[in-house]
Scaffold this active site. Structure first.
Site, PDB file in Angstrom:
ATOM      1  N   HIS A 129      41.607  37.949  22.541  1.00  9.08           N
ATOM      2  CA  HIS A 129      40.728  38.908  23.217  1.00  9.08           C
ATOM      3  C   HIS A 129      40.818  40.223  22.442  1.00  9.08           C
ATOM      4  O   HIS A 129      41.847  40.527  21.841  1.00  9.08           O
ATOM      5  CB  HIS A 129      41.256  39.080  24.648  1.00  9.08           C
ATOM      6  CG  HIS A 129      40.417  39.911  25.557  1.00  9.08           C
ATOM      7  ND1 HIS A 129      40.401  41.283  25.510  1.00  9.08           N
ATOM      8  CD2 HIS A 129      39.580  39.561  26.577  1.00  9.08           C
ATOM      9  CE1 HIS A 129      39.593  41.746  26.445  1.00  9.08           C
ATOM     10  NE2 HIS A 129      39.080  40.725  27.111  1.00  9.08           N
ATOM     11  N   ASP A 207      50.173  37.957  25.335  1.00 13.32           N
ATOM     12  CA  ASP A 207      49.098  38.462  26.180  1.00 13.32           C
ATOM     13  C   ASP A 207      48.914  37.441  27.298  1.00 13.32           C
ATOM     14  O   ASP A 207      48.303  36.392  27.108  1.00 13.32           O
ATOM     15  CB  ASP A 207      47.827  38.616  25.335  1.00 13.32           C
ATOM     16  CG  ASP A 207      46.609  38.928  26.195  1.00 13.32           C
ATOM     17  OD1 ASP A 207      46.754  39.054  27.426  1.00 13.32           O
ATOM     18  OD2 ASP A 207      45.514  39.034  25.620  1.00 13.32           O
ATOM     19  N   GLN A 210      45.479  35.925  31.112  1.00 10.86           N
ATOM     20  CA  GLN A 210      44.929  34.714  31.740  1.00 10.86           C
ATOM     21  C   GLN A 210      46.042  33.802  32.264  1.00 10.86           C
ATOM     22  O   GLN A 210      45.978  33.326  33.395  1.00 10.86           O
ATOM     23  CB  GLN A 210      44.067  33.923  30.737  1.00 10.86           C
ATOM     24  CG  GLN A 210      42.807  34.650  30.282  1.00 10.86           C
ATOM     25  CD  GLN A 210      41.804  34.893  31.413  1.00 10.86           C
ATOM     26  OE1 GLN A 210      41.794  34.199  32.425  1.00 10.86           O
ATOM     27  NE2 GLN A 210      40.963  35.889  31.235  1.00 10.86           N
ATOM     28  N   LYS A 233      43.233  40.263  37.666  1.00  9.01           N
ATOM     29  CA  LYS A 233      42.946  38.833  37.473  1.00  9.01           C
ATOM     30  C   LYS A 233      43.867  37.976  38.348  1.00  9.01           C
ATOM     31  O   LYS A 233      43.616  36.804  38.579  1.00  9.01           O
ATOM     32  CB  LYS A 233      43.125  38.446  36.004  1.00  9.01           C
ATOM     33  CG  LYS A 233      42.120  39.142  35.088  1.00  9.01           C
ATOM     34  CD  LYS A 233      42.283  38.674  33.663  1.00  9.01           C
ATOM     35  CE  LYS A 233      41.676  39.612  32.650  1.00  9.01           C
ATOM     36  NZ  LYS A 233      40.218  39.533  32.546  1.00  9.01           N
ATOM     37  N   CYS A 371      34.522  39.297  25.104  1.00  4.85           N
ATOM     38  CA  CYS A 371      35.484  40.200  24.432  1.00  4.85           C
ATOM     39  C   CYS A 371      36.332  39.440  23.420  1.00  4.85           C
ATOM     40  O   CYS A 371      37.529  39.731  23.240  1.00  4.85           O
ATOM     41  CB  CYS A 371      36.391  40.928  25.429  1.00  4.85           C
ATOM     42  SG  CYS A 371      35.505  42.011  26.530  1.00  4.85           S
TER      43      CYS A 371
HETATM   44  N1  PLP Z   1      43.616  39.328  27.284  1.00  7.34           N
HETATM   45  C1  PLP Z   1      42.901  38.303  27.747  1.00  7.34           C
HETATM   46  C2  PLP Z   1      43.223  36.909  27.271  1.00  7.34           C
HETATM   47  C3  PLP Z   1      41.874  38.524  28.656  1.00  7.34           C
HETATM   48  O1  PLP Z   1      41.155  37.501  29.110  1.00  7.34           O
HETATM   49  C4  PLP Z   1      41.605  39.846  29.063  1.00  7.34           C
HETATM   50  C5  PLP Z   1      40.483  40.129  29.991  1.00  7.34           C
HETATM   51  O2  PLP Z   1      39.557  39.380  30.116  1.00  7.34           O
HETATM   52  C6  PLP Z   1      42.397  40.871  28.560  1.00  7.34           C
HETATM   53  C7  PLP Z   1      43.396  40.587  27.671  1.00  7.34           C
HETATM   54  C8  PLP Z   1      42.168  42.297  28.930  1.00  7.34           C
HETATM   55  O3  PLP Z   1      42.363  42.502  30.285  1.00  7.34           O
HETATM   56  P1  PLP Z   1      42.050  43.930  30.885  1.00  7.34           P
HETATM   57  O4  PLP Z   1      40.610  44.210  30.626  1.00  7.34           O
HETATM   58  O5  PLP Z   1      42.364  43.787  32.327  1.00  7.34           O
HETATM   59  O6  PLP Z   1      42.944  44.888  30.196  1.00  7.34           O
END
Ligand code: PLP
Length: 414
Positions: A129, A207, A210, A233, A371
């Site tokens: 992401h 990260d 998810q 999430k 993203c």
């Molecule tokens: N990492 C992953 C794998 C994600 O799916 C997302 C959001 O969709 C993020 C990071 C970023 O999350 P946030 O926008 O809540 O910071």
């Protein structure tokens, strides 16, 4: 046994009754919410905890000597204990941030600038992401680190041969990688990756934005150095996220932002820093949201990740089977270990049209590059539609998605 529980023994209707928004109508139709990977809906327990805080126990935290501030500080710190237990970490290792994105930026700007030097390499993967990509590009441009990209296979799994080569020159000091792809659904083998990184004298940041929603995470068992996720999430509120960092790493890191609450002492000449986690929580934090996140953790913990994971596995299997019956529909990702996000394309229909026409039927899916623009391009695409599942998703909703997609095809004469 009701229709709702017959598929996998999970009483999804009971869970759904906890989520007030699921009884809303959209365009006069029952809401079919298949966009939980973007942000999940909130159970009443989370909403109530936040309202109760604002109605009965609210004041600024760590500042007041009065009853309200002390109660609210207790609730805020209780939430830290809940997160710590949830990840199997110590409370000092839990830093509240705004979201997973801020967690990665914090590590890049503090650990990255203090522990990494020009010429060191940071490795991410092709399926990151933007939240776990752009902060490292910024660090590269500001600080002279090298950013290397680990390849994925066509099945959507990490390519370990490529990883071996990327680490071969001994210059990699940090592997920053997703625990679960938000596009391909792939779970990465985090235990193996942590061992691999440590064997190469590198740290690992995961990260978990998810993954943390779908399976139990034990940062000690994984031996993760850093782990980030977002509250929104995980059925909690937006505006709060978590950075886990190993105690010795956090101790050695300089602050990210300066201001109130992160100091030990301040004079006009010099300031000294509080110990972690407070060193990294400058200013008034997201008090109500942190307490809401604590309630979300109580909520999912009461259901249990064995049950959650089994339900979502059953949903994902069902989705893959049902979507496979639609001519011209192509799902992305063939990883052995995959979770409840299914991105797809439909021949002759742009993903944005898919999402718009499904919306007219009350079905919410996401469309675009999610993203993860470089990944989408790596797959030879410019956008995809994505259905993603949560604890409240039913098998019937997946059938509704399939029926909705057939109607989309009819509109386009396919
Ligand atoms: N990492 C992953 C794998 C994600 O799916 C997302 C959001 O969709 C993020 C990071 C970023 O999350 P946030 O926008 O809540 O910071």
């Amino acid at each position: 046994m009701s229709a709702a529980v017959q598929h996998d023994g999970f009483d999804v209707e009971r869970v759904r009754a906890d989520f007030p928004i699921l009884s809303e109508l959209v365009h006069g139709k029952n809401l079919v919410f298949l966009d939980s990977a973007a942000s999940a809906q909130k159970p009443r327990a989370v909403i109530d905890a936040m309202v109760r805080t604002m109605q009965t126990r609210y004041a600024n935290v760590h500042r007041g000597l009065h009853w309200m501030s002390e109660r609210c500080s207790d609730d805020y710190e209780d939430a830290r204990d809940k997160v710590a237990a949830f990840l199997n970490a110590a409370r000092e290792e839990i830093v509240f941030v705004r979201n997973a994105t801020e967690g990665v930026n914090l590590v890049a700007q503090t650990y990255g600038r203090s522990a990494l030097k020009a010429g060191d390499a940071v490795v991410i993967s092709e399926m990151e992401h933007h939240a776990n990509l752009v902060p490292w590009q910024m660090l590269r441009d500001q600080h002279g680190i090298e950013l290397r990209i680990a390849k994925i296979t066509d099945a959507g799994e990490l390519d370990f041969n490529d990883l071996q080569q990327i680490f071969a020159d001994g210059r990699v000091r940090l592997l920053a990688i997703t625990h679960m792809s938000n596009v391909l659904g792939t779970y990465t083998p985090v235990d193996r990756l942590a061992r691999f990184a440590h064997d190469h004298d590198a740290k690992i940041l995961l990260d978990g934005a998810q993954a943390v929603v779908h399976r139990a995470v034990d940062v000690r068992a994984i031996d993760a150095d850093f782990y980030v996720f977002s509250g929104h999430k995980l059925y909690g509120p937006s505006g709060v996220g978590v950075l886990y960092g190993k105690r010795d790493l956090l101790d050695a890191m300089p602050p990210f932002m300066g201001g109130g609450d992160m100091i030990s002492s301040v004079s006009f000449e010099k300031s000294t820093w509080a110990a972690p986690p407070y060193r990294f929580e400058a200013g008034t934090p997201a008090i109500v949201e942190v307490i809401g996140l604590g309630a979300a953790i109580d909520y999912v913990s009461a259901i249990g990740f064995d049950a959650i994971a089994a339900h979502e596995r059953s949903l994902t299997d069902h989705a893959m089977a049902v979507l496979a019956t639609i001519d011209g529909l192509h799902t992305l990702g063939r990883a052995q270990d995959r979770g409840g996000v299914v991105a797809f394309t439909l021949d002759g229909v742009h993903a944005h049209d898919v999402a718009t026409l499904l919306d007219k039927q009350g079905i919410a899916v996401r469309a675009g590059h999610h993203c993860a623009e470089p990944l989408t391009r790596r797959l030879g695409l410019d956008s995809t539609a994505r259905a993603s599942f949560g604890i409240y998703t039913t098998h019937g909703e997946i059938d509704a998605l399939a029926a909705g997609l057939r109607r989309v095809q009819q509109v386009f004469g396919r």
